[in-house]
Design a protein around this motif. Structure first.
Motif, PDB file in Angstrom:
ATOM      1  N   GLY A   1       0.810  -1.212   0.000  1.00 54.30           N
ATOM      2  CA  GLY A   1       0.000   0.000   0.000  1.00 54.30           C
ATOM      3  C   GLY A   1       0.843   1.261   0.000  1.00 54.30           C
ATOM      4  N   THR A   2       1.748   1.371   0.961  1.00 50.50           N
ATOM      5  CA  THR A   2       2.566   2.566   1.072  1.00 50.50           C
ATOM      6  C   THR A   2       3.487   2.704  -0.129  1.00 50.50           C
ATOM      7  OG1 THR A   2       2.546   2.140   3.442  1.00 50.50           O
ATOM      8  CG2 THR A   2       3.997   3.895   2.679  1.00 50.50           C
ATOM      9  N   TYR A   3       4.062   1.563  -0.554  1.00 44.88           N
ATOM     10  CA  TYR A   3       4.973   1.619  -1.699  1.00 44.88           C
ATOM     11  C   TYR A   3       4.256   2.169  -2.934  1.00 44.88           C
ATOM     12  CZ  TYR A   3       7.477   0.357  -5.861  1.00 44.88           C
ATOM     13  OH  TYR A   3       8.073   0.429  -7.089  1.00 44.88           O
ATOM     14  N   LEU A   4       3.078   1.609  -3.243  1.00 49.23           N
ATOM     15  CA  LEU A   4       2.355   2.037  -4.451  1.00 49.23           C
ATOM     16  C   LEU A   4       2.002   3.512  -4.390  1.00 49.23           C
ATOM     17  CD1 LEU A   4      -0.041  -0.905  -5.323  1.00 49.23           C
ATOM     18  CD2 LEU A   4       1.915  -0.064  -6.634  1.00 49.23           C
ATOM     19  N   LYS A   5       1.594   3.940  -3.201  1.00 56.66           N
ATOM     20  CA  LYS A   5       1.233   5.342  -3.008  1.00 56.66           C
ATOM     21  C   LYS A   5       2.433   6.244  -3.352  1.00 56.66           C
ATOM     22  CE  LYS A   5      -0.534   8.988  -1.002  1.00 56.66           C
ATOM     23  NZ  LYS A   5      -1.470   9.744  -1.747  1.00 56.66           N
ATOM     24  N   TYR A   6       3.579   5.910  -2.823  1.00 59.10           N
ATOM     25  CA  TYR A   6       4.773   6.732  -3.048  1.00 59.10           C
ATOM     26  C   TYR A   6       5.266   6.631  -4.481  1.00 59.10           C
ATOM     27  CZ  TYR A   6       5.629   8.578   1.579  1.00 59.10           C
ATOM     28  OH  TYR A   6       5.533   9.307   2.724  1.00 59.10           O
ATOM     29  N   TYR A   7       5.164   5.428  -5.025  1.00 60.05           N
ATOM     30  CA  TYR A   7       5.657   5.219  -6.373  1.00 60.05           C
ATOM     31  C   TYR A   7       4.759   5.934  -7.386  1.00 60.05           C
ATOM     32  CZ  TYR A   7       7.573   2.901 -10.472  1.00 60.05           C
ATOM     33  OH  TYR A   7       8.169   2.652 -11.678  1.00 60.05           O
ATOM     34  N   THR A   8       3.438   5.797  -7.199  1.00 52.15           N
ATOM     35  CA  THR A   8       2.491   6.420  -8.123  1.00 52.15           C
ATOM     36  C   THR A   8       2.627   7.937  -8.090  1.00 52.15           C
ATOM     37  OG1 THR A   8       1.019   4.622  -7.482  1.00 52.15           O
ATOM     38  CG2 THR A   8       0.077   6.325  -8.864  1.00 52.15           C
ATOM     39  N   ASP A   9       2.893   8.482  -6.908  1.00 46.34           N
ATOM     40  CA  ASP A   9       3.049   9.939  -6.788  1.00 46.34           C
ATOM     41  C   ASP A   9       4.453  10.403  -7.182  1.00 46.34           C
ATOM     42  OD1 ASP A   9       0.500   9.926  -5.948  1.00 46.34           O
ATOM     43  OD2 ASP A   9       0.907  10.404  -3.858  1.00 46.34           O
ATOM     44  N   GLN A  10       5.253   9.477  -7.677  1.00 48.19           N
ATOM     45  CA  GLN A  10       6.622   9.772  -8.129  1.00 48.19           C
ATOM     46  C   GLN A  10       7.507  10.386  -7.059  1.00 48.19           C
ATOM     47  OE1 GLN A  10       5.821  12.051 -11.685  1.00 48.19           O
ATOM     48  NE2 GLN A  10       5.913  10.206 -12.921  1.00 48.19           N
TER      49      GLN A  10
ATOM     50  N   PHE B   1     -11.020  -0.080  -2.397  1.00 50.92           N
ATOM     51  CA  PHE B   1     -10.258   1.109  -2.039  1.00 50.92           C
ATOM     52  C   PHE B   1      -9.092   1.368  -3.002  1.00 50.92           C
ATOM     53  CE2 PHE B   1      -6.769   3.214   0.189  1.00 50.92           C
ATOM     54  CZ  PHE B   1      -7.405   4.417   0.448  1.00 50.92           C
ATOM     55  N   GLY B   2      -9.007   2.599  -3.446  1.00 54.18           N
ATOM     56  CA  GLY B   2      -7.875   3.007  -4.283  1.00 54.18           C
ATOM     57  C   GLY B   2      -8.007   2.611  -5.738  1.00 54.18           C
ATOM     58  N   GLN B   3      -9.155   2.035  -6.105  1.00 53.36           N
ATOM     59  CA  GLN B   3      -9.315   1.616  -7.494  1.00 53.36           C
ATOM     60  C   GLN B   3      -9.318   2.821  -8.424  1.00 53.36           C
ATOM     61  OE1 GLN B   3     -12.639  -0.937  -8.479  1.00 53.36           O
ATOM     62  NE2 GLN B   3     -11.527  -2.659  -7.593  1.00 53.36           N
ATOM     63  N   GLY B   4      -8.568   2.731  -9.478  1.00 52.56           N
ATOM     64  CA  GLY B   4      -8.490   3.836 -10.413  1.00 52.56           C
ATOM     65  C   GLY B   4      -7.378   4.805 -10.060  1.00 52.56           C
ATOM     66  N   VAL B   5      -6.909   4.752  -8.824  1.00 52.36           N
ATOM     67  CA  VAL B   5      -5.840   5.656  -8.397  1.00 52.36           C
ATOM     68  C   VAL B   5      -4.488   4.944  -8.482  1.00 52.36           C
ATOM     69  CG1 VAL B   5      -5.018   7.143  -6.527  1.00 52.36           C
ATOM     70  CG2 VAL B   5      -7.475   6.773  -6.828  1.00 52.36           C
ATOM     71  N   TYR B   6      -4.498   3.670  -8.090  1.00 54.26           N
ATOM     72  CA  TYR B   6      -3.255   2.910  -8.077  1.00 54.26           C
ATOM     73  C   TYR B   6      -3.286   1.812  -9.138  1.00 54.26           C
ATOM     74  CZ  TYR B   6      -3.042   5.326  -3.675  1.00 54.26           C
ATOM     75  OH  TYR B   6      -3.047   6.303  -2.726  1.00 54.26           O
ATOM     76  N   PRO B   7      -2.115   1.416  -9.623  1.00 56.10           N
ATOM     77  CA  PRO B   7      -2.071   0.403 -10.677  1.00 56.10           C
ATOM     78  C   PRO B   7      -2.572  -0.961 -10.213  1.00 56.10           C
ATOM     79  CG  PRO B   7       0.153   0.981  -9.910  1.00 56.10           C
ATOM     80  CD  PRO B   7      -0.780   1.962  -9.314  1.00 56.10           C
ATOM     81  N   GLN B   8      -2.624  -1.214  -8.926  1.00 54.31           N
ATOM     82  CA  GLN B   8      -3.209  -2.473  -8.461  1.00 54.31           C
ATOM     83  C   GLN B   8      -3.868  -2.267  -7.123  1.00 54.31           C
ATOM     84  OE1 GLN B   8       0.839  -4.489  -7.943  1.00 54.31           O
ATOM     85  NE2 GLN B   8      -0.333  -5.388  -6.274  1.00 54.31           N
ATOM     86  N   LYS B   9      -4.594  -3.274  -6.661  1.00 55.20           N
ATOM     87  CA  LYS B   9      -5.299  -3.151  -5.388  1.00 55.20           C
ATOM     88  C   LYS B   9      -4.311  -3.022  -4.233  1.00 55.20           C
ATOM     89  CE  LYS B   9      -9.455  -5.766  -6.281  1.00 55.20           C
ATOM     90  NZ  LYS B   9     -10.236  -6.939  -5.902  1.00 55.20           N
ATOM     91  N   LEU B  10      -4.678  -2.204  -3.245  1.00 52.56           N
ATOM     92  CA  LEU B  10      -3.802  -2.065  -2.084  1.00 52.56           C
ATOM     93  C   LEU B  10      -4.082  -3.149  -1.047  1.00 52.56           C
ATOM     94  CD1 LEU B  10      -3.538   1.756  -1.340  1.00 52.56           C
ATOM     95  CD2 LEU B  10      -2.427   0.391  -3.077  1.00 52.56           C
ATOM     96  N   PHE B  11      -5.356  -3.467  -0.872  1.00 53.16           N
ATOM     97  CA  PHE B  11      -5.738  -4.465   0.131  1.00 53.16           C
ATOM     98  C   PHE B  11      -6.765  -5.415  -0.471  1.00 53.16           C
ATOM     99  CE2 PHE B  11      -4.738  -0.480   2.295  1.00 53.16           C
ATOM    100  CZ  PHE B  11      -3.729  -0.889   3.149  1.00 53.16           C
ATOM    101  N   TYR B  12      -6.716  -6.658  -0.025  1.00 53.46           N
ATOM    102  CA  TYR B  12      -7.670  -7.661  -0.489  1.00 53.46           C
ATOM    103  C   TYR B  12      -8.501  -8.148   0.688  1.00 53.46           C
ATOM    104  CZ  TYR B  12      -4.566  -7.812  -4.545  1.00 53.46           C
ATOM    105  OH  TYR B  12      -3.822  -7.484  -5.636  1.00 53.46           O
ATOM    106  N   PRO B  13      -9.838  -8.261   0.490  1.00 55.74           N
ATOM    107  CA  PRO B  13     -10.677  -8.750   1.588  1.00 55.74           C
ATOM    108  C   PRO B  13     -10.452 -10.245   1.829  1.00 55.74           C
ATOM    109  CG  PRO B  13     -11.983  -8.431  -0.396  1.00 55.74           C
ATOM    110  CD  PRO B  13     -10.606  -7.932  -0.714  1.00 55.74           C
ATOM    111  N   THR B  14     -10.731 -10.709   3.048  1.00 61.94           N
ATOM    112  CA  THR B  14     -10.420 -12.103   3.391  1.00 61.94           C
ATOM    113  C   THR B  14     -11.632 -12.965   3.719  1.00 61.94           C
ATOM    114  OG1 THR B  14     -10.096 -11.289   5.624  1.00 61.94           O
ATOM    115  CG2 THR B  14      -8.113 -11.726   4.327  1.00 61.94           C
TER     116      THR B  14
END
Lengths: 216, 346
Positions: free
Chosen positions: B229-238, B293-306
């Motif tokens: 989650g944190t990685y994608l957020k930082y990476y997507t925001d360059q 959560f985060g769909q359309g904002v990040y290249p993949q899902k941040l969390f998966y339901p269980t």
């Protein structure tokens, strides 16, 4: 809630919480400072030295100590103050008390001792002579209060440890800046910083103007 | 001098007035303090409760909060129930410590070994697994240690080797968080003693949150273990140019759980609200928020339901990984820690 209203609410909260802390610190800090500045007694320099040293209190350190005190398992836990705005106010008041006291003390000490003697020669009582000295040092007192407020609104440790940065409840400007920075929302972080600085600048200018009118 | 004498001569005549004035000032300040403090407290603190809402303090791991997921959940939950959630975002270690001191009603964490101790020591009950994702080993562009495609264990061994040659660096969280707990487990699995590794030159400890650690890793062109989650957020925001080098394997599984603080341990705890929130998290609605959560904002899902996954066993491999990693003696929450809420485990 839109981002704008949320930011506005955070800014208002920060001013209210730190403003209350400043008033609280003034309530006990002013008399203490005047007392220290005017009276000579045994151990006075030790007390003065204590307040001067406490100027360097690290905010997270104080936050931690007060957290342990306010925690449900701590001695003041029964008050249920942890994670409330009042807890931040109290913590910041403790944090800035040394600033109020030290600034007031030194500004009073810097007043020409002749004024006091003169007032007394002219038949003023001890209290009245003190008032005369206080009058002379009014600009220093203003500075003490402003410096206290600036420190309160700009500190992070106490607000984070005692408030918990809870959205809509205890989130203030500094804790938002910290959060947005860890979230990588750097632009928002900078915006909040500018808002904080604007508040501080506006307030300082206002006080300067009032002061000039009062003393000028 | 005589001008001053003139100025202060007035004190002789108006002594009492001055004293009175001072008195009035003091009363005014005291009044201002009382009004502003009670006003602030009421407006920002007591106000909500006067409207019949109760307060639920949840200490949570940073990755769930800092990504914004919990705020999304909070909004929907608070609109539905008369409960105000107070999220305190901290590392898993601190989140648990706060709960042990009685300052939280519930925790959201991601370190099964610590969670087990939390239950066994009598602090927590009603554990529910709410989400999962994978940790990832990220590193500089070009991958100097050449670990891409390796298993996590092999990758760490390679990082140690190249690190000792002075060709790679590792940044550890070093803050007792869930991610740090995971990292320590990985070092052990790779056959190293992390308490010895930390003394070596190539191994650094940031002692701070995931975002800051990623930025340090980025500046130093080093490797680190990050939550997706944190990685994608930082990476997507360059904000960082680090790349994912190892992201597969059950060793990197990251499982998030909710645990209510035991009311027997702390009678003041808002237990009912905690159970209400846990039920919401595992409800269809709650799980859907996590999923989307985060769909359309990040290249993949941040969390998966269980919940559905574990109930219907839709992906047997994955389910077996979760069970192996995050179940205690084959159960999500052993019966003695279920309190009176067996319905959570139906």
């Amino acid at each position: 809630m839109s981002v704008e209203t949320e930011i506005f609410e955070i800014a208002v909260r920060a001013i209210a919480v730190s403003g209350a802390a400043t008033l609280l610190a003034a309530l006990w800090g002013l008399p203490a400072g005047v007392f220290l500045g005017l009276k000579s007694f045994r151990g006075r320099s030790i007390v003065k030295g204590f307040f001067n040293a406490m100027l360097g209190m690290p905010t997270v350190g104080l936050g931690l100590i007060l957290y342990l005190a306010f925690s449900r398992a701590g001695p003041l836990g029964f008050l249920h103050l942890l994670y409330t705005p009042l807890a931040i106010t109290l913590g910041q008041a403790v944090l800035i008390t040394p600033i109020t006291v030290s600034f007031v003390t030194s500004t009073i000490e810097s007043v020409d001792p002749e004024i006091r003697d003169l007032a007394k020669t002219l038949g003023a009582s001890e209290t009245q002579a003190s008032i005369a000295v206080l009058r002379e040092s009014i600009s220093g007192v203003f500075l003490a209060i402003i410096a206290s407020f600036n420190r309160a609104i700009a500190e992070l440790g106490v607000a984070l440890m005692l408030g918990g940065n809870i959205r809509g409840i205890t989130r203030v400007l500094t804790t938002s800046i910290a959060l947005e920075t860890t979230r990588g929302e750097l632009v928002l972080g900078i915006t909040l910083t500018i808002i904080l600085l604007s508040i501080v600048f506006t307030l300082n200018t206002l006080v300067n103007l009032i002061q000039r009118r009062e003393t000028g | 001098m005589h001008i001053k004498a003139y100025r202060y001569s007035k004190y002789k005549g108006v002594n009492e007035m001055e004293a009175k004035k001072l008195g009035i000032w003091l009363v005014a300040i005291a009044l201002a303090v009382t009004v502003s403090i009670s006003g602030t407290t009421y407006y920002f603190g007591v106000g909500p409760f006067a409207r019949g809402r109760t307060k639920l303090v949840v200490t949570t791991t940073t990755s769930l909060y800092d990504t914004g997921l919990l705020e999304a959940i909070e909004d929907q939950f608070e609109a539905k129930y008369p409960i105000d959630i107070y999220f305190i975002s901290a590392g898993t270690g601190i989140a648990i410590k706060y709960a042990q001191r009685g300052d939280a009603d519930m925790i959201l964490v991601h370190a099964p070994s610590k969670e087990r101790a939390f239950l066994e020591d009598g602090y927590g009950v009603c554990r529910k697994i709410i989400a999962y994702n994978f940790f990832t080993i990220v590193g500089p562009e070009g991958d100097p240690a050449e670990i891409s495609g390796l298993t996590p264990t092999q990758a760490l061994i390679r990082i140690v080797e190249t690190g000792r040659k002075g060709e790679a660096l590792w940044v550890s969280r070093g803050d007792d968080s869930g991610t740090h707990t995971k990292e320590k487990g990985l070092w052990t699995a790779a056959g190293f003693d992390w308490t010895k590794l930390r003394d070596e030159d190539w191994y650094m400890e940031s002692g701070t949150g995931m975002g800051k650690t990623l930025q340090i890793t980025n500046e130093k062109s080093a490797y680190t273990l990050a939550d997706m989650g944190t990685y994608l957020k930082y990476y997507t925001d360059q904000l960082i140019s680090l790349e994912v080098v190892v992201d597969a394997g059950k060793e990197l599984l990251n499982v998030y759980s909710a645990i209510a603080v035991n009311k027997t341990y702390n009678p003041e705890v808002n237990f009912d609200a905690a159970i209400t929130f846990i039920k919401f998290l595992v409800s269809e609605e709650g799980q859907q928020i996590i999923d989307q959560f985060g769909q359309g904002v990040y290249p993949q899902k941040l969390f998966y339901p269980t919940v559905q996954l574990l109930k219907e066993n839709t992906d047997p491999t994955l389910v077996s990984w979760i069970k192996e990693f995050a179940y205690f003696d084959g159960e999500e929450c052993p019966e003695e820690y279920q309190d009176d809420h067996k319905e959570l485990y139906g």
